[in-house]
Design a protein around this motif. Structure first.
Motif, mmCIF file in Angstrom:
data_model
loop_
_atom_site.group_PDB
_atom_site.id
_atom_site.type_symbol
_atom_site.label_atom_id
_atom_site.label_comp_id
_atom_site.label_asym_id
_atom_site.label_seq_id
_atom_site.Cartn_x
_atom_site.Cartn_y
_atom_site.Cartn_z
ATOM 1 N N PHE A 140 -47.992 1.989 12.799
ATOM 2 C CA PHE A 140 -46.632 2.914 12.961
ATOM 3 C C PHE A 140 -46.988 3.775 14.201
ATOM 4 C CE2 PHE A 140 -46.350 2.721 8.002
ATOM 5 C CZ PHE A 140 -45.557 1.711 8.158
ATOM 6 N N THR A 141 -48.212 4.499 14.478
ATOM 7 C CA THR A 141 -48.583 5.001 15.406
ATOM 8 C C THR A 141 -48.384 4.485 16.730
ATOM 9 O OG1 THR A 141 -50.932 4.872 15.248
ATOM 10 C CG2 THR A 141 -49.933 6.569 13.804
ATOM 11 N N ILE A 142 -48.872 3.329 16.842
ATOM 12 C CA ILE A 142 -48.923 2.621 18.216
ATOM 13 C C ILE A 142 -47.282 1.738 18.552
ATOM 14 C CG2 ILE A 142 -49.999 0.864 19.485
ATOM 15 C CD1 ILE A 142 -52.594 1.242 18.024
ATOM 16 N N LEU A 143 -47.080 1.074 17.489
ATOM 17 C CA LEU A 143 -45.648 0.307 17.823
ATOM 18 C C LEU A 143 -44.364 1.148 17.202
ATOM 19 C CD1 LEU A 143 -46.920 -3.058 17.083
ATOM 20 C CD2 LEU A 143 -46.603 -2.178 19.064
ATOM 21 N N GLY A 144 -44.550 2.128 16.177
ATOM 22 C CA GLY A 144 -43.448 2.757 15.701
ATOM 23 C C GLY A 144 -42.946 1.865 14.195
ATOM 24 N N LEU A 145 -42.081 2.529 13.544
ATOM 25 C CA LEU A 145 -41.765 2.038 12.448
ATOM 26 C C LEU A 145 -40.775 0.738 12.575
ATOM 27 C CD1 LEU A 145 -40.571 5.268 10.525
ATOM 28 C CD2 LEU A 145 -42.827 3.906 10.019
ATOM 29 N N ALA A 189 -40.403 -4.747 11.470
ATOM 30 C CA ALA A 189 -39.841 -6.084 11.726
ATOM 31 C C ALA A 189 -40.863 -7.478 11.474
ATOM 32 C CB ALA A 189 -39.233 -6.030 13.089
ATOM 33 N N VAL A 190 -41.983 -7.164 12.130
ATOM 34 C CA VAL A 190 -43.302 -7.986 12.000
ATOM 35 C C VAL A 190 -43.758 -8.289 10.601
ATOM 36 C CG1 VAL A 190 -45.564 -8.722 12.907
ATOM 37 C CG2 VAL A 190 -43.754 -7.717 14.526
ATOM 38 N N ILE A 214 -40.672 -18.399 14.026
ATOM 39 C CA ILE A 214 -40.014 -18.256 15.269
ATOM 40 C C ILE A 214 -39.553 -17.029 15.397
ATOM 41 C CG2 ILE A 214 -37.945 -19.163 16.351
ATOM 42 C CD1 ILE A 214 -38.318 -21.879 15.042
ATOM 43 N N GLY A 215 -38.934 -16.320 14.252
ATOM 44 C CA GLY A 215 -38.413 -15.159 14.355
ATOM 45 C C GLY A 215 -39.572 -13.984 14.915
ATOM 46 N N VAL A 216 -40.926 -14.176 14.230
ATOM 47 C CA VAL A 216 -41.971 -13.411 14.661
ATOM 48 C C VAL A 216 -42.296 -13.627 16.159
ATOM 49 C CG1 VAL A 216 -44.698 -13.075 14.521
ATOM 50 C CG2 VAL A 216 -42.991 -13.589 12.489
ATOM 51 N N LEU A 217 -42.250 -15.046 16.803
ATOM 52 C CA LEU A 217 -42.547 -15.031 18.133
ATOM 53 C C LEU A 217 -41.366 -14.462 18.917
ATOM 54 C CD1 LEU A 217 -43.450 -18.741 18.096
ATOM 55 C CD2 LEU A 217 -45.095 -16.868 18.543
ATOM 56 N N ILE A 218 -40.134 -14.509 18.402
ATOM 57 C CA ILE A 218 -39.062 -13.881 19.201
ATOM 58 C C ILE A 218 -39.347 -12.436 19.263
ATOM 59 C CG2 ILE A 218 -36.635 -13.052 19.029
ATOM 60 C CD1 ILE A 218 -36.112 -15.831 18.056
ATOM 61 N N ILE A 219 -39.818 -11.614 18.253
ATOM 62 C CA ILE A 219 -40.358 -10.477 18.339
ATOM 63 C C ILE A 219 -41.451 -10.077 19.305
ATOM 64 C CG2 ILE A 219 -41.104 -8.346 16.894
ATOM 65 C CD1 ILE A 219 -39.548 -9.533 14.516
ATOM 66 N N LEU A 220 -42.470 -10.861 19.106
ATOM 67 C CA LEU A 220 -43.496 -10.698 19.888
ATOM 68 C C LEU A 220 -43.626 -11.059 21.299
ATOM 69 C CD1 LEU A 220 -46.506 -11.835 17.678
ATOM 70 C CD2 LEU A 220 -45.747 -9.461 17.742
ATOM 71 N N GLY A 242 -45.581 -14.476 26.422
ATOM 72 C CA GLY A 242 -45.185 -15.293 27.755
ATOM 73 C C GLY A 242 -44.138 -15.067 28.583
ATOM 74 N N MET A 243 -43.216 -14.211 27.807
ATOM 75 C CA MET A 243 -42.166 -13.426 28.443
ATOM 76 C C MET A 243 -42.469 -12.406 29.298
ATOM 77 S SD MET A 243 -39.658 -15.551 27.393
ATOM 78 C CE MET A 243 -38.145 -14.207 27.599
ATOM 79 N N LYS A 244 -43.538 -11.754 28.916
ATOM 80 C CA LYS A 244 -43.797 -10.536 29.983
ATOM 81 C C LYS A 244 -45.424 -10.396 29.605
ATOM 82 C CE LYS A 244 -42.204 -7.215 26.308
ATOM 83 N NZ LYS A 244 -41.373 -6.291 25.872
ATOM 84 N N VAL A 245 -45.875 -9.154 30.018
ATOM 85 C CA VAL A 245 -47.235 -8.928 29.803
ATOM 86 C C VAL A 245 -47.625 -8.822 28.318
ATOM 87 C CG1 VAL A 245 -49.163 -7.471 30.180
ATOM 88 C CG2 VAL A 245 -47.799 -8.021 32.072
ATOM 89 N N PHE A 246 -48.126 -9.437 27.492
ATOM 90 C CA PHE A 246 -48.360 -9.456 25.937
ATOM 91 C C PHE A 246 -49.181 -8.328 25.695
ATOM 92 C CE2 PHE A 246 -50.176 -10.669 21.942
ATOM 93 C CZ PHE A 246 -49.153 -10.944 21.332
ATOM 94 N N ASP A 247 -48.506 -7.556 25.065
ATOM 95 C CA ASP A 247 -49.069 -6.214 24.326
ATOM 96 C C ASP A 247 -50.080 -6.832 23.179
ATOM 97 O OD1 ASP A 247 -49.848 -3.949 23.462
ATOM 98 O OD2 ASP A 247 -48.027 -3.031 23.253
ATOM 99 N N PRO A 248 -51.302 -6.514 23.195
ATOM 100 C CA PRO A 248 -52.275 -7.122 21.951
ATOM 101 C C PRO A 248 -51.867 -6.121 20.686
ATOM 102 C CG PRO A 248 -53.603 -6.927 24.096
ATOM 103 C CD PRO A 248 -52.201 -6.282 24.415
ATOM 104 N N ALA A 249 -51.296 -5.047 21.022
ATOM 105 C CA ALA A 249 -51.163 -4.215 19.781
ATOM 106 C C ALA A 249 -49.889 -4.981 18.831
ATOM 107 C CB ALA A 249 -50.581 -2.834 20.430
ATOM 108 N N ALA A 250 -49.256 -5.550 19.339
ATOM 109 C CA ALA A 250 -48.184 -6.417 18.586
ATOM 110 C C ALA A 250 -48.652 -7.125 17.472
ATOM 111 C CB ALA A 250 -47.291 -7.227 19.509
ATOM 112 N N ILE A 251 -49.948 -7.640 17.758
ATOM 113 C CA ILE A 251 -50.683 -8.339 16.619
ATOM 114 C C ILE A 251 -51.060 -7.590 15.506
ATOM 115 C CG2 ILE A 251 -52.635 -9.818 16.250
ATOM 116 C CD1 ILE A 251 -50.671 -11.098 17.805
ATOM 117 N N ILE A 252 -50.980 -6.132 15.626
ATOM 118 C CA ILE A 252 -51.550 -5.320 14.474
ATOM 119 C C ILE A 252 -50.556 -5.462 13.223
ATOM 120 C CG2 ILE A 252 -52.068 -2.844 13.775
ATOM 121 C CD1 ILE A 252 -52.776 -2.126 16.752
#
Length: 292
Positions: free
Chosen positions: A93-98, A103-104, A137-143, A146-156
């Motif tokens: 929550f503190t890194i990515l927001g609610l 969504a993930v 596939i929905g999770v990959l669309i959110i994360l 490969g579309m841009k510099v991947f933010d590892p925080a999205a794995i949290i």
């Protein structure tokens, strides 16, 4: 004693539950941005433990009956896993927001469905596997890898979803021998002990207003669990569970209106796919129970 099946009341209670839990997440996001996450979760667990102990004392046999189990190791692992998952999700929550965190995280029912075969020996047909694939596939669309510099925080939040899915599977497994009251008791008590051992070292003085927020966090936690218990008491879980996805909606509203978060197009599309896939898996499970 047979369970009543008042589905309209169950739906109302589930909607109320998701709203209260979304408010709880908003309060957690605020406090964790100001104080150590372990301390925040620790205080929350103190009230949670007091709640489950109070419920156990009111049941026949009291605390001794609630604590009685033939599988203490599994019950302990469940409690520790849930406490760790809550910490991971609050950090998210503190890194990515609610908005993005929820969504993930919404993919956890799909993880439960995917793991229920190898872990519990349940049958998972090709239709549910297809739904699980669509959800991821929905999770990959959110994360967007490969579309841009991947933010590892999205794995949290994905890690939190995996932890919660395993917790859910363990809950199903221990339910073969233990009552829900016993599992609930162990969840609160073991989590409280673990969080106290971890969080007491990170104690920070809190301001008066934030103590009020903390009090609201504890109240929403207890209220949410009570509403969820009542919900499952009055209606079948399979009938009301799809409405649990409303927590994503409520959390999104709080994230946007209170914390100024944005709902990106990829997040909205990905979350929509995850929810649709999850609803399909619930529908298939209910259909199999009726025909089984």
């Amino acid at each position: 004693m047979s369970q009543s099946n008042n589905i309209p009341l169950g739906i109302i209670l589930m909607i109320a539950t998701t709203f209260v839990f979304a408010v709880q997440d908003g309060l957690s996001r605020h406090l964790a941005s100001e104080y150590n996450v372990l301390m925040v979760v620790m205080i929350r667990y103190w009230f949670f433990a007091a709640f489950v102990i109070a419920i156990a004392r009111r049941k026949a046999g009291g605390i001794r009956a609630a604590a009685q189990t033939s599988q203490p190791l599994l019950q302990t692992v469940r409690g520790l896993l849930l406490a760790a998952e809550i910490c991971v999700m609050v950090i998210s929550f503190t890194i990515l927001g609610l908005v993005e965190s929820h969504a993930v995280f919404t993919c956890y029912p799909l993880l439960v469905a995917a793991l229920s075969g190898p872990v519990l020996g349940e049958s998972v047909g090709w239709r549910r596997w297809a739904a699980i694939g669509v959800g991821f596939i929905g999770v990959l669309i959110i994360l967007q890898p490969g579309m841009k510099v991947f933010d590892p925080a999205a794995i949290i939040p994905l890690l939190a979803a995996a932890m919660f899915a395993i917790y859910g599977l363990l809950t199903r497994f221990v339910a073969r021998k233990d009552s829900s009251a016993t599992s609930f008791f162990w969840t609160g008590v073991t989590g409280s002990v673990a969080m106290t051992a971890a969080g007491i070292w990170f104690w920070q003085p809190m301001t008066g207003p934030d103590w009020i927020v903390m009090g609201c966090l504890c109240i929403t936690g207890v209220t949410g669990h009570w509403l969820l218990i009542r919900c499952y008491e009055v209606a079948e879980a399979s009938a009301v569970q799809p409405f649990a996805y409303l927590q994503l909606v409520f959390a999104g509203i709080i994230g946007v209106s209170v914390f100024g978060e944005d709902i990106e197009t990829n997040v909205a599309i990905g979350a929509g796919l995850i929810v649709a896939a999850g609803l399909f898996t619930f529908w298939r499970e209910r259909l199999q129970r009726r025909t089984g």
